[in-house]
Design a protein around this motif. Structure first.
Motif, PDB file in Angstrom:
ATOM      1  N   ALA A 153      28.142  65.954  56.438  1.00  0.00           N
ATOM      2  CA  ALA A 153      28.099  67.400  56.665  1.00  0.00           C
ATOM      3  C   ALA A 153      28.045  67.799  58.139  1.00  0.00           C
ATOM      4  N   PRO A 154      27.240  67.135  58.989  1.00  0.00           N
ATOM      5  CA  PRO A 154      27.167  67.548  60.399  1.00  0.00           C
ATOM      6  C   PRO A 154      28.490  67.398  61.155  1.00  0.00           C
ATOM      7  N   ARG A 155      29.416  66.648  60.614  1.00  0.00           N
ATOM      8  CA  ARG A 155      30.695  66.416  61.309  1.00  0.00           C
ATOM      9  C   ARG A 155      31.778  67.416  60.915  1.00  0.00           C
ATOM     10  N   PHE A 156      31.467  68.264  59.942  1.00  0.00           N
ATOM     11  CA  PHE A 156      32.478  69.206  59.465  1.00  0.00           C
ATOM     12  C   PHE A 156      32.590  70.440  60.341  1.00  0.00           C
ATOM     13  N   VAL A 157      33.831  70.814  60.619  1.00  0.00           N
ATOM     14  CA  VAL A 157      34.150  72.108  61.219  1.00  0.00           C
ATOM     15  C   VAL A 157      34.818  72.896  60.098  1.00  0.00           C
ATOM     16  N   PHE A 158      34.177  73.945  59.646  1.00  0.00           N
ATOM     17  CA  PHE A 158      34.670  74.667  58.479  1.00  0.00           C
ATOM     18  C   PHE A 158      35.730  75.700  58.836  1.00  0.00           C
ATOM     19  N   GLY A 159      36.791  75.723  58.026  1.00  0.00           N
ATOM     20  CA  GLY A 159      37.851  76.697  58.219  1.00  0.00           C
ATOM     21  C   GLY A 159      37.577  77.955  57.411  1.00  0.00           C
ATOM     22  N   ALA A 160      38.167  79.062  57.849  1.00  0.00           N
ATOM     23  CA  ALA A 160      38.029  80.330  57.131  1.00  0.00           C
ATOM     24  C   ALA A 160      38.913  80.353  55.888  1.00  0.00           C
ATOM     25  N   SER A 161      39.839  79.404  55.786  1.00  0.00           N
ATOM     26  CA  SER A 161      40.697  79.237  54.612  1.00  0.00           C
ATOM     27  C   SER A 161      41.164  77.796  54.587  1.00  0.00           C
ATOM     28  N   VAL A 162      41.705  77.369  53.475  1.00  0.00           N
ATOM     29  CA  VAL A 162      42.190  75.996  53.379  1.00  0.00           C
ATOM     30  C   VAL A 162      43.342  75.760  54.359  1.00  0.00           C
ATOM     31  N   ARG A 163      44.163  76.770  54.614  1.00  0.00           N
ATOM     32  CA  ARG A 163      45.277  76.604  55.529  1.00  0.00           C
ATOM     33  C   ARG A 163      44.807  76.424  56.975  1.00  0.00           C
ATOM     34  N   GLN A 164      43.678  77.045  57.334  1.00  0.00           N
ATOM     35  CA  GLN A 164      43.143  76.833  58.679  1.00  0.00           C
ATOM     36  C   GLN A 164      42.673  75.388  58.833  1.00  0.00           C
ATOM     37  N   SER A 165      42.027  74.848  57.814  1.00  0.00           N
ATOM     38  CA  SER A 165      41.601  73.456  57.858  1.00  0.00           C
ATOM     39  C   SER A 165      42.807  72.528  57.944  1.00  0.00           C
ATOM     40  N   LEU A 166      43.844  72.855  57.202  1.00  0.00           N
ATOM     41  CA  LEU A 166      45.070  72.057  57.258  1.00  0.00           C
ATOM     42  C   LEU A 166      45.643  72.062  58.671  1.00  0.00           C
ATOM     43  N   ASP A 167      45.623  73.212  59.317  1.00  0.00           N
ATOM     44  CA  ASP A 167      46.130  73.320  60.687  1.00  0.00           C
ATOM     45  C   ASP A 167      45.303  72.488  61.660  1.00  0.00           C
ATOM     46  N   TYR A 168      43.992  72.441  61.456  1.00  0.00           N
ATOM     47  CA  TYR A 168      43.140  71.625  62.323  1.00  0.00           C
ATOM     48  C   TYR A 168      43.597  70.171  62.303  1.00  0.00           C
ATOM     49  N   VAL A 169      43.887  69.668  61.103  1.00  0.00           N
ATOM     50  CA  VAL A 169      44.329  68.272  60.971  1.00  0.00           C
ATOM     51  C   VAL A 169      45.735  68.104  61.545  1.00  0.00           C
ATOM     52  N   ALA A 170      46.619  69.035  61.252  1.00  0.00           N
ATOM     53  CA  ALA A 170      48.004  68.951  61.733  1.00  0.00           C
ATOM     54  C   ALA A 170      48.075  68.941  63.253  1.00  0.00           C
ATOM     55  N   ARG A 171      47.159  69.674  63.906  1.00  0.00           N
ATOM     56  CA  ARG A 171      47.149  69.730  65.370  1.00  0.00           C
ATOM     57  C   ARG A 171      46.317  68.611  65.995  1.00  0.00           C
ATOM     58  N   GLY A 172      45.741  67.758  65.176  1.00  0.00           N
ATOM     59  CA  GLY A 172      44.926  66.673  65.688  1.00  0.00           C
ATOM     60  C   GLY A 172      43.555  67.116  66.161  1.00  0.00           C
ATOM     61  N   GLU A 173      43.143  68.318  65.766  1.00  0.00           N
ATOM     62  CA  GLU A 173      41.831  68.826  66.165  1.00  0.00           C
ATOM     63  C   GLU A 173      40.728  68.347  65.226  1.00  0.00           C
ATOM     64  N   ALA A 174      41.099  67.696  64.150  1.00  0.00           N
ATOM     65  CA  ALA A 174      40.155  67.064  63.234  1.00  0.00           C
ATOM     66  C   ALA A 174      40.738  65.707  62.850  1.00  0.00           C
ATOM     67  N   ASP A 175      39.866  64.727  62.678  1.00  0.00           N
ATOM     68  CA  ASP A 175      40.326  63.375  62.332  1.00  0.00           C
ATOM     69  C   ASP A 175      40.784  63.290  60.887  1.00  0.00           C
ATOM     70  N   ALA A 176      40.230  64.143  60.048  1.00  0.00           N
ATOM     71  CA  ALA A 176      40.591  64.153  58.630  1.00  0.00           C
ATOM     72  C   ALA A 176      40.087  65.447  58.014  1.00  0.00           C
ATOM     73  N   GLY A 177      40.641  65.794  56.875  1.00  0.00           N
ATOM     74  CA  GLY A 177      40.212  67.025  56.219  1.00  0.00           C
ATOM     75  C   GLY A 177      40.484  66.986  54.733  1.00  0.00           C
ATOM     76  N   PHE A 178      39.762  67.820  54.009  1.00  0.00           N
ATOM     77  CA  PHE A 178      39.964  67.939  52.573  1.00  0.00           C
ATOM     78  C   PHE A 178      40.665  69.260  52.281  1.00  0.00           C
ATOM     79  N   VAL A 179      41.844  69.163  51.663  1.00  0.00           N
ATOM     80  CA  VAL A 179      42.649  70.331  51.313  1.00  0.00           C
ATOM     81  C   VAL A 179      43.196  70.103  49.903  1.00  0.00           C
ATOM     82  N   TYR A 180      43.983  71.040  49.416  1.00  0.00           N
ATOM     83  CA  TYR A 180      44.621  70.847  48.114  1.00  0.00           C
ATOM     84  C   TYR A 180      45.886  70.008  48.275  1.00  0.00           C
ATOM     85  N   ALA A 181      46.237  69.300  47.225  1.00  0.00           N
ATOM     86  CA  ALA A 181      47.448  68.484  47.261  1.00  0.00           C
ATOM     87  C   ALA A 181      48.678  69.329  47.576  1.00  0.00           C
TER      88      ALA A 181
END
Length: 243
Positions: A153-181
């Motif tokens: 939990a302390p390592r999570f940066v939470f997105g305001a939507s699933v697409r924001q979290s997806l963008d974090y991973v796509a831009r390399g701003e997160a090492d991994a993320g949980f999104v929908y298939a």
């Protein structure tokens, strides 16, 4: 003469004289699929226009509660729709599940992360905010079940939507993320899914006509189109499953 003038006038009336605008608020993960679905619905209902509004499910419910003019609400989990129902924002008898999904772990291209155990070496993770975004709730519940949430939990940066979290991973701003298939398809050149996260609660999306819909009949037609009509083929093509 007068009859001819009247006939000409009737012929000049557009066939879509009864056309209407339908406002649909839908979970962010439905963005790509609903854009195509809306076009197909408009083609099947000449003159009618579908206006789409995408965001995380909880904020969509809050918008409706504050008076936003919405005809149809499509959420990504039951919790968000339950909130709408408790607030009496839904038309009775219109709620139904219309698609299903799965939660996956995504990483940027080239990442060596392949298992949940590998996340122990990740500096930054992402998913939606569990307080307001369904993907975050599914993720937290599943990781709690696996006994991993407290450590990660302390390592999570939470997105305001699933697409924001997806963008974090796509831009390399997160090492991994949980999104929908289904989200992976939106960034398939920049992210890849390495595993499916077993969820405690099945990922099923509910849809309903809102209580104050300006176009309740058209809203019901849209829901039928998405849930049991031609729209199902579009949703399945975008990676969603049967409800």
């Amino acid at each position: 003469m007068h009859k001819n003038i009247l006939a000409a006038a009737l012929l000049a009336v557009p066939l879509c004289a009864g056309a209407a605008d339908l406002t649909v608020s839908a979970a962010a993960s439905l963005s790509n699929a609903f854009k195509e679905l809306a076009q197909a619905f408009e083609a099947a209902n000449p003159g009618d226009k579908v206006l789409l509004n995408f965001a995380a499910s909880d904020p969509l419910v809050q918008q409706i509660a504050k008076g936003a003019p919405v005809d149809v609400l499509a959420a990504a989990d039951q919790d968000a729709m339950d909130k709408a129902e408790r607030a009496k924002l839904l038309a009775a008898g219109t709620r139904r599940d219309f698609v299903s999904n799965t939660v996956v772990l995504v990483v940027p291209g080239g990442s060596r992360i392949a298992t949940l155990a590998d996340l122990n070496g990740a500096a930054r993770l992402t998913t939606g905010n569990p307080a307001s975004v369904p993907i975050g709730r599914y993720t937290r519940e599943a990781l709690e079940q696996a006994g991993l949430w407290q450590a990660l939990a302390p390592r999570f940066v939470f997105g305001a939507s699933v697409r924001q979290s997806l963008d974090y991973v796509a831009r390399g701003e997160a090492d991994a993320g949980f999104v929908y298939a289904t989200d992976v398809m939106a960034q398939k050149d920049k992210v890849r899914a390495v595993l499916t996260l077993p969820t405690v609660t099945p990922v099923r999306y509910p849809i309903a006509v809102t209580a104050n819909a300006a176009q309740p009949r058209l809203a019901r037609r849209f829901i039928d189109f998405a849930a049991v009509g031609p729209g199902q083929a579009i949703l399945l093509r975008h990676g969603f499953g049967k409800p």
